[in-house]
Design an enzyme around this catalytic site. Structure first.
Site, PDB file in Angstrom:
ATOM      1  N   SER A   1     -12.475 -36.577   0.034  1.00  0.00           N
ATOM      2  CA  SER A   1     -11.905 -36.167   1.326  1.00  0.00           C
ATOM      3  C   SER A   1     -12.533 -36.968   2.448  1.00  0.00           C
ATOM      4  CB  SER A   1     -12.182 -34.680   1.582  1.00  0.00           C
ATOM      5  OG  SER A   1     -13.479 -34.497   2.125  1.00  0.00           O
ATOM      6  N   ASP A   2     -11.895 -37.008   3.601  1.00  0.00           N
ATOM      7  CA  ASP A   2     -12.581 -37.553   4.762  1.00  0.00           C
ATOM      8  C   ASP A   2     -13.566 -36.482   5.253  1.00  0.00           C
ATOM      9  OD1 ASP A   2     -13.478 -39.155   6.777  1.00  0.00           O
ATOM     10  OD2 ASP A   2     -11.504 -39.820   7.407  1.00  0.00           O
ATOM     11  N   SER A   3     -14.426 -36.902   6.146  1.00  0.00           N
ATOM     12  CA  SER A   3     -15.548 -36.062   6.526  1.00  0.00           C
ATOM     13  C   SER A   3     -15.089 -34.728   7.135  1.00  0.00           C
ATOM     14  CB  SER A   3     -16.398 -36.835   7.534  1.00  0.00           C
ATOM     15  OG  SER A   3     -17.543 -36.114   7.814  1.00  0.00           O
TER      16      SER A   3
ATOM     17  N   ALA B   1     -12.864 -32.841   6.332  1.00  0.00           N
ATOM     18  CA  ALA B   1     -11.405 -32.692   6.453  1.00  0.00           C
ATOM     19  C   ALA B   1     -10.879 -31.432   5.770  1.00  0.00           C
ATOM     20  CB  ALA B   1     -10.710 -33.926   5.886  1.00  0.00           C
TER      21      ALA B   1
END
Ligand code: BGC
Length: 722
Positions: free
Chosen positions: A287-289, A291
């Site tokens: 995942s993005d940070s 997210a």
């Protein structure tokens, strides 16, 4: 050849407890703790919104220490770290994972190695202006050598988000507005980072990002919604991700944005149907940070628990920084809301990349000695210089003011000219400002007679004693990159005032732009005699700029992003549709009342100290596609390199088509007077498009083929396709 580890993965997974499985999906970074009670992120926010002063922030940071969550690590609750960039710390934590956890599963270390690790090379947008896949691969290779020596296993790069809106701060991190360029750029980076065998000590897994269409956020505002037709998504935004997956990228990061109402983080159509199903990806999805937790803010998940459920079901393997999985997955599996087999698939993806990196055989892939010996080698600096020189785009050169003569007296202005730390641009977290060469330093090293003023305070005096005035202006590195969108992309008023005052002296003015995005600079274009687009070039910035200014290097860079004539034109990009009323002189056409139809500098544009002519455009067809053959001649008096670009237009199709589409390009070297026949290939695949029902269909009929040195300056021939 990719090795198959499925048997080992299954055997290991079967030994794992539910908690240990969830632990493998947890990626965290070191947290900062100190004489403050809030999180580091909150502290940053407090500083940004003025609740504490910068001085207070710095005082508090002085007390900070990193907390690596060792207790969680020992308990098997961490599978990966983000942001650890030194061999000592990485090996210390790895030792805990290998020796003190029940199963001894090694950690995976991820890091944002975006444009170099210690040897910082040009920002991606700049480097894309070299249009040179071999160079892109070479700089990625040295980044991988340095980063792996520092303990990094995986970089969160390349970013292949096609970006057509100059207001978006992250245009700096990718290869610009074109779909083909982003594809070729991404593939070169993947090859450079990963090498041919991921288990080699200097190979670094690439994590492609941000899947998908993050660059299309409405109005260029970071993290914003993306709402677009399926045809557009498939034709203009998805191909670069697909190209990198075909090239073997081993990890991917879903984007923060939603697409047509579903955030990518929980978008099972994207992550399961397309990525894994249609494209056959079997790597890691991170995942993005934060997210996953942010799906609550999106308004699509009730709470973190719900967000975790949706994300894991959608195919998100690893949770970066939000602690959602570690807090919620156990209960979700225990009460049957998430099948354990779904969790197992995610665990397998994590274990697979660890096997492929050879971490089970060799968990410590580096040591401090190798780290020390690898950083900033002479040969790496030479590559950084080459990349910086090739990234520079000459935008204007009235009356051949450039190159400068070495005995001309120079007056140089602007704080950026001497600020070493600013040379690197956004996302250069492993950088050391002391490694960088500023423009003023490079002038001194060359023995040029110069006078320097940061703010133009003794401008008249310096101008009267100088032959040439150089204004170094643009953007500070904090003004592009993540969370750095700008609504007004004109020059800062003090920069414009400086150039105005310099121009008023009647001495010739050269503007050197350092910036991370296209800027709207019509006034500068009027005032300066010469303009050099130098972007943020990395550690060799000063030397590269002087090599171009003084003609040791003939500039060859070409824009991969359109420069608008005014901010209100944004998003401004070359591959637009024609409309029924193409913008023109008459009133009822597609245009603005108060702005031109054309950009200031078109896509593909860039001058040289020589000139080129294009002639004799012809075609040869075979089963695979079309060979476009053209003769390019150096008509000037210097040797140079020209980037030959081939565009097409489908004037009569089943859906409206862009006015131009880049189909092929190459770079050639020509001596003065020399002519070369150049062959560019357009594959059949590249002449297909999507119809209304989303079928891929071949284009049939007359195709217009344009070849030239930028999208506007071309010769054209028609080609009949049937
Ligand atoms: C960015 C990513 C980056 C990640 C990890 C996020 O805020 O969007 O591009 O890789 O942080 O540092």
């Amino acid at each position: 050849m990719k090795k198959n580890y499925e048997k080992q993965i299954k055997e290991l997974r079967e030994k794992m407890t539910l908690e240990e499985k969830i632990g493998q999906l947890q990626q965290c970074g070191p947290s900062l703790v100190g004489a403050f009670e809030v999180s580091f992120e909150e502290l940053l926010n407090m500083m940004f919104d003025g609740r504490i002063s910068q001085e207070e922030f710095e005082r508090l940071m002085g007390t900070a220490e990193q907390d690596f969550h060792e207790e969680d690590l020992r308990a098997g609750r961490i599978g990966s770290y983000n942001g650890i960039g030194d061999a000592g710390t990485a090996n210390r934590l790895q030792k805990i994972a290998v020796e003190e956890t029940r199963l001894g599963i090694p950690l995976l270390f991820g890091y944002d190695v975006i444009h170099g690790f210690r040897t910082v090379t040009p920002i991606p947008l700049a480097e894309s202006c070299a249009w040179e896949p071999g160079l892109w691969e070479k700089t990625a290779r040295i980044a991988a050598k340095e980063a792996t020596a520092a303990g990094v296993h995986m970089t969160f790069a390349p970013m292949v988000d096609v970006a057509k809106d100059a207001r978006w701060g992250r245009v700096s991190e990718g290869a610009g507005e074109d779909v083909l360029l982003n594809s070729v750029y991404g593939v070169s980076k993947v090859k450079g980072f990963q090498g041919d065998d991921l288990s080699k000590e200097d190979a670094m897994a690439a994590c492609l990002k941000h899947f998908a269409a993050y660059g299309a956020g409405e109005a260029g505002r970071d993290y914003n919604r993306v709402d677009m037709s399926m045809q557009r998504l498939w034709e203009e935004y998805l191909p670069p991700y697909k190209a990198c997956i075909d090239a073997g990228v081993r990890a991917i990061m879903p984007a923060f944005n939603d697409i047509n109402g579903i955030p990518c983080t929980v978008n099972s159509w994207l992550l399961r149907d397309i990525l894994r199903g249609k494209w056959g990806f079997d790597g890691l999805v991170v995942s993005d940070s934060n997210a996953i937790a942010e799906c609550v803010n999106h308004g699509i998940a009730e709470d973190k628990r719900d967000a975790s459920r949706q994300a894991i079901l959608a195919g998100m393997d690893m949770d970066m920084s939000s602690n959602s999985y570690i807090e919620c997955l156990k209960e979700l599996v225990e009460n049957g809301e998430v099948e354990e087999s779904v969790l197992d698939e995610a665990v397998d993806d994590v274990l697979r990349i660890k096997f492929e990196l050879g971490l089970f055989d060799r968990p410590y892939r580096t040591n401090e000695e190798r780290e020390q010996q690898t950083m900033l080698k002479e040969e790496y600096r030479a590559i950084a210089l080459e990349a910086a020189e090739k990234s520079i785009v000459l935008l204007k050169n009235e009356e051949n003011l450039l190159p400068l003569k070495s005995d001309a007296k120079v007056g140089i202005f602007g704080a950026l000219a001497a600020d070493k730390g600013q040379m690197t641009g956004a996302w250069a977290i492993g950088a050391n400002p002391d490694d960088c060469v500023s423009i003023v330093e490079a002038l001194k090293a060359r023995g040029i007679s110069y006078q320097y003023s940061t703010d133009g305070s003794n401008l008249l005096e310096i101008a009267s004693e100088s032959d040439i005035l150089v204004a170094v202006i643009g953007e500070r590195k904090e003004e592009s990159g993540e969370a750095a969108s700008r609504a007004d992309i004109t020059l800062h008023s003090e920069d414009l005032a400086l150039v105005r005052n310099l121009q008023a002296t009647s001495k010739p003015v050269v503007a050197v732009l350092l910036n991370g995005r296209p800027l709207a600079i019509p006034e500068l274009d009027q005032m300066a005699s010469a303009i050099i687009e130098a972007w943020h070039l990395g550690i060799e910035a000063g030397n590269a700029i002087l090599n171009v200014l003084y003609g040791d290097v003939n500039p060859s860079g070409k824009l991969t992003t359109t420069f608008p004539a005014t901010v209100g034109q944004c998003p401004m990009y070359y591959a637009h549709m024609n409309t029924g009323r193409p913008g023109g002189k008459s009133k009822f056409t597609s245009k603005y009342l108060d702005a031109p139809v054309d950009p200031l500098y078109p896509f593909g544009y860039g001058l040289s100290y020589t000139t080129y002519a294009y002639e004799d455009l012809k075609f040869e067809k075979d089963e695979d596609g079309v060979h476009v053959i053209v003769t390019v001649r150096n008509t000037g008096e210097r040797a140079g390199e020209e980037i030959v670009q081939c565009y097409t237009q489908m004037p009569y199709a089943k859906r409206v088509r862009p006015v131009r589409e880049l189909k092929s390009f190459t770079k050639i070297a020509l001596e003065p007077g020399e002519a070369k026949q150049v062959e560019l290939k357009i594959t059949n695949d590249n002449l297909e498009y999507y119809d209304w029902e989303m079928n891929r269909i071949p284009y049939e009929g007359k195709l217009k083929v344009y070849v030239g040195g930028n999208v506007q300056d071309t010769i054209v021939e028609e080609l009949a396709l049937s």
